[in-house]
Design a protein around this motif. Structure first.
Motif, mmCIF file in Angstrom:
data_model
loop_
_atom_site.group_PDB
_atom_site.id
_atom_site.type_symbol
_atom_site.label_atom_id
_atom_site.label_comp_id
_atom_site.label_asym_id
_atom_site.label_seq_id
_atom_site.Cartn_x
_atom_site.Cartn_y
_atom_site.Cartn_z
ATOM 1 N N ILE A 188 0.839 -1.210 0.000
ATOM 2 C CA ILE A 188 0.000 0.000 0.000
ATOM 3 C C ILE A 188 0.871 1.256 0.000
ATOM 4 O O ILE A 188 0.607 2.221 -0.728
ATOM 5 N N GLU A 189 1.933 1.249 0.829
ATOM 6 C CA GLU A 189 2.836 2.407 0.856
ATOM 7 C C GLU A 189 3.422 2.678 -0.532
ATOM 8 O O GLU A 189 3.506 3.832 -0.964
ATOM 9 N N SER A 190 3.824 1.626 -1.213
ATOM 10 C CA SER A 190 4.390 1.785 -2.550
ATOM 11 C C SER A 190 3.357 2.308 -3.541
ATOM 12 O O SER A 190 3.686 3.064 -4.458
ATOM 13 N N TYR A 191 2.100 1.911 -3.351
ATOM 14 C CA TYR A 191 1.013 2.252 -4.272
ATOM 15 C C TYR A 191 0.568 3.700 -4.132
ATOM 16 O O TYR A 191 0.158 4.325 -5.114
ATOM 17 N N ILE A 192 0.621 4.232 -2.898
ATOM 18 C CA ILE A 192 0.154 5.602 -2.666
ATOM 19 C C ILE A 192 1.303 6.606 -2.644
ATOM 20 O O ILE A 192 1.083 7.794 -2.415
ATOM 21 N N SER A 193 2.512 6.136 -2.901
ATOM 22 C CA SER A 193 3.681 7.015 -2.911
ATOM 23 C C SER A 193 3.669 7.936 -4.124
ATOM 24 O O SER A 193 3.246 7.542 -5.216
ATOM 25 N N PRO A 194 4.158 9.169 -3.983
ATOM 26 C CA PRO A 194 4.316 10.046 -5.152
ATOM 27 C C PRO A 194 5.297 9.473 -6.176
ATOM 28 O O PRO A 194 5.285 9.877 -7.334
ATOM 29 N N LYS A 195 6.126 8.531 -5.747
ATOM 30 C CA LYS A 195 7.104 7.919 -6.650
ATOM 31 C C LYS A 195 6.568 6.667 -7.341
ATOM 32 O O LYS A 195 7.308 5.999 -8.070
ATOM 33 N N ALA A 196 5.309 6.346 -7.108
ATOM 34 C CA ALA A 196 4.712 5.175 -7.764
ATOM 35 C C ALA A 196 4.754 5.342 -9.276
ATOM 36 O O ALA A 196 4.627 6.454 -9.799
ATOM 37 N N ASN A 197 4.926 4.247 -9.975
ATOM 38 C CA ASN A 197 4.992 4.276 -11.435
ATOM 39 C C ASN A 197 4.300 3.036 -11.984
ATOM 40 O O ASN A 197 3.832 2.186 -11.219
ATOM 41 N N PHE A 198 4.235 2.907 -13.281
ATOM 42 C CA PHE A 198 3.496 1.801 -13.879
ATOM 43 C C PHE A 198 4.067 0.445 -13.454
ATOM 44 O O PHE A 198 3.323 -0.521 -13.270
ATOM 45 N N PHE A 199 5.380 0.385 -13.249
ATOM 46 C CA PHE A 199 5.994 -0.892 -12.890
ATOM 47 C C PHE A 199 5.710 -1.244 -11.435
ATOM 48 O O PHE A 199 5.338 -2.384 -11.116
ATOM 49 N N SER A 200 5.890 -0.271 -10.533
ATOM 50 C CA SER A 200 5.606 -0.543 -9.116
ATOM 51 C C SER A 200 4.128 -0.839 -8.920
ATOM 52 O O SER A 200 3.762 -1.689 -8.091
ATOM 53 N N ASP A 201 3.258 -0.156 -9.686
ATOM 54 C CA ASP A 201 1.815 -0.440 -9.596
ATOM 55 C C ASP A 201 1.527 -1.888 -9.977
ATOM 56 O O ASP A 201 0.733 -2.575 -9.310
ATOM 57 N N MET A 202 2.147 -2.349 -11.030
ATOM 58 C CA MET A 202 1.952 -3.730 -11.475
ATOM 59 C C MET A 202 2.409 -4.707 -10.393
ATOM 60 O O MET A 202 1.714 -5.689 -10.085
ATOM 61 N N ALA A 203 3.568 -4.429 -9.782
ATOM 62 C CA ALA A 203 4.092 -5.306 -8.735
ATOM 63 C C ALA A 203 3.184 -5.295 -7.512
ATOM 64 O O ALA A 203 2.923 -6.347 -6.906
ATOM 65 N N VAL A 204 2.677 -4.119 -7.140
ATOM 66 C CA VAL A 204 1.775 -4.019 -5.991
ATOM 67 C C VAL A 204 0.504 -4.822 -6.222
ATOM 68 O O VAL A 204 0.063 -5.591 -5.357
ATOM 69 N N GLU A 205 -0.108 -4.626 -7.359
ATOM 70 C CA GLU A 205 -1.382 -5.297 -7.632
ATOM 71 C C GLU A 205 -1.224 -6.814 -7.631
ATOM 72 O O GLU A 205 -2.083 -7.548 -7.132
ATOM 73 N N LYS A 206 -0.112 -7.290 -8.177
ATOM 74 C CA LYS A 206 0.142 -8.729 -8.161
ATOM 75 C C LYS A 206 0.441 -9.203 -6.736
ATOM 76 O O LYS A 206 -0.004 -10.287 -6.328
#
Length: 382
Positions: A199-217
């Motif tokens: 969740i921290e990675s997902y709501i971070s201002p530094k989130a990107n398409f790759f981190s979003d993909m990793a979070v969702e998985k």
């Protein structure tokens, strides 16, 4: 969009019984090795799974398990002297975060001419690293794929961050069978901590398409481990799902950034030796409540992925359901629900918020936060 740069220099092996291949990976480096071993592994017979592959290949090794609750400069200094006196060819770190951090910092400073304290004060290791393989025996590690290593300064009990040299860890071996030795309550606490990391990675201002993909998985795998896979054909064991979720959450954190719960749990663990997974779990519902003000859409998506809310719910309802899901998991497992349940005082927590404000991680949180903001969050969870 912000520039996207992705570099994971480690070779990552995730496979049941992959720990049996340690000897195969390290043999090209030489014949003498130091094993950084979490002391708890000696009590649950996991140590043999690490040492047997070396014995079978006639490799020389010695075990260092005189480890405090964290990687302290005092422990680092002691372990470093032993490693240099033995003229080792490489290091194997096995265990939880404290073993991973100790292994990474030892590999980083093995060839340094400066003392561990001088490296710590400069906040950067510059020498070529020693060979290192990491064998995490828990499902998550916040810093494993990042260039940062948290170290506790024995002079002050404060956590400091060292920037590691490129490629400090050459391989990460994730063996899901090692998770089987965790208790049910440990699995739940670490699963929730991993969810919080995602969740921290997902709501971070530094989130990107790759981190979003990793979070969702990651969240999907954690949901399957908790609630079961919604198809009869899938028979993936729980420990594999947890390992997969933990790996993806750790990669997401490395490609995005950590948040307030990670920072506070790190500082609290460093000062008072309280298990970081319990701290992060207690803080998680409050992190969610705070993030509803600025990342409601993202929280609602996480909630639906983990099946805390259904597709018909509004974003606000879904975010509320996510916080409630965490609280119910805490209650079902009889985990501590408030920070005061960890035998820590509000005065001690005030010091923690000050410590957190002095780390570089304060600049990478999910929103702009000061020490006062962190203390407000702590009071809500107290």
């Amino acid at each position: 969009m912000a520039d996207f740069v992705f570099n994971v220099p480690q070779k990552i092996i995730l496979s049941s019984y992959s720990s049996s291949r340690i000897g195969e990976f390290i043999k090209p480096w030489g014949h003498k090795f130091m094993i950084i071993l979490d002391p708890t592994l000696m009590q649950i017979e996991v140590a043999d799974k690490i040492t047997k592959p070396l014995e079978d290949r006639k490799l020389d090794f010695f075990i260092f398990n005189d480890i405090d609750e964290q990687a302290t400069t005092k422990t680092i200094d002691s372990a470093l002297k032993l490693a240099r006196q033995a003229h080792i060819d490489g290091i194997i770190a096995a265990g939880g975060a404290k073993a991973m951090n100790l292994g990474r910092v030892l590999a980083s400073i093995y060839y340094e001419t400066r003392s561990p304290y001088e490296v710590l004060d400069s906040a950067e290791a510059k020498a070529k690293p020693q060979h290192l393989i990491c064998v995490p025996t828990t499902m998550r590690d916040r810093f494993l794929f990042t260039p940062y290593i948290p170290v506790v300064d024995s002079r002050s009990s404060q956590v400091k961050i060292i920037q590691a040299p490129q490629g400090v860890c050459e391989a990460v071996i994730l063996d899901p069978t090692l998770i089987l030795y965790l208790s049910d309550s440990q699995k739940v606490a670490m699963s929730l901590e991993t969810l919080g990391l995602a969740i921290e990675s997902y709501i971070s201002p530094k989130a990107n398409f790759f981190s979003d993909m990793a979070v969702e998985k990651a969240v999907e795998r954690l949901g399957y481990a908790s609630k079961g896979v919604p198809t009869l054909e899938a028979t993936t064991p729980q420990e594999v799902l947890l390992s997969e979720g933990g790996l993806m959450a750790s990669i997401a954190a490395a490609t995005s950034s950590l948040g307030a719960a990670s920072l506070l749990s790190l500082c609290l663990n460093s000062r008072y030796n309280i298990t970081s997974s319990l701290i992060a779990t207690i803080l998680l519902p409050h992190i969610i409540d705070d993030a509803k003000k600025f990342k409601l859409d993202r929280l609602s998506k996480i909630s639906r992925i983990i099946r805390a809310a259904d597709a018909k719910s509004t974003d606000s309802e879904a975010a509320d359901a996510l916080a409630e899901y965490v609280r119910q998991e805490i209650a079902k497992t009889n985990l501590p629900a408030r920070l005061k349940d960890l035998s820590v005082t509000i005065d001690q927590l005030a010091i923690i918020s000050e410590d957190a404000g002095q780390t570089p991680l304060i600049n990478t949180l999910q929103r702009s936060m000061t020490s006062d903001d962190l203390f407000t969050l702590i009071k809500q969870a107290f």
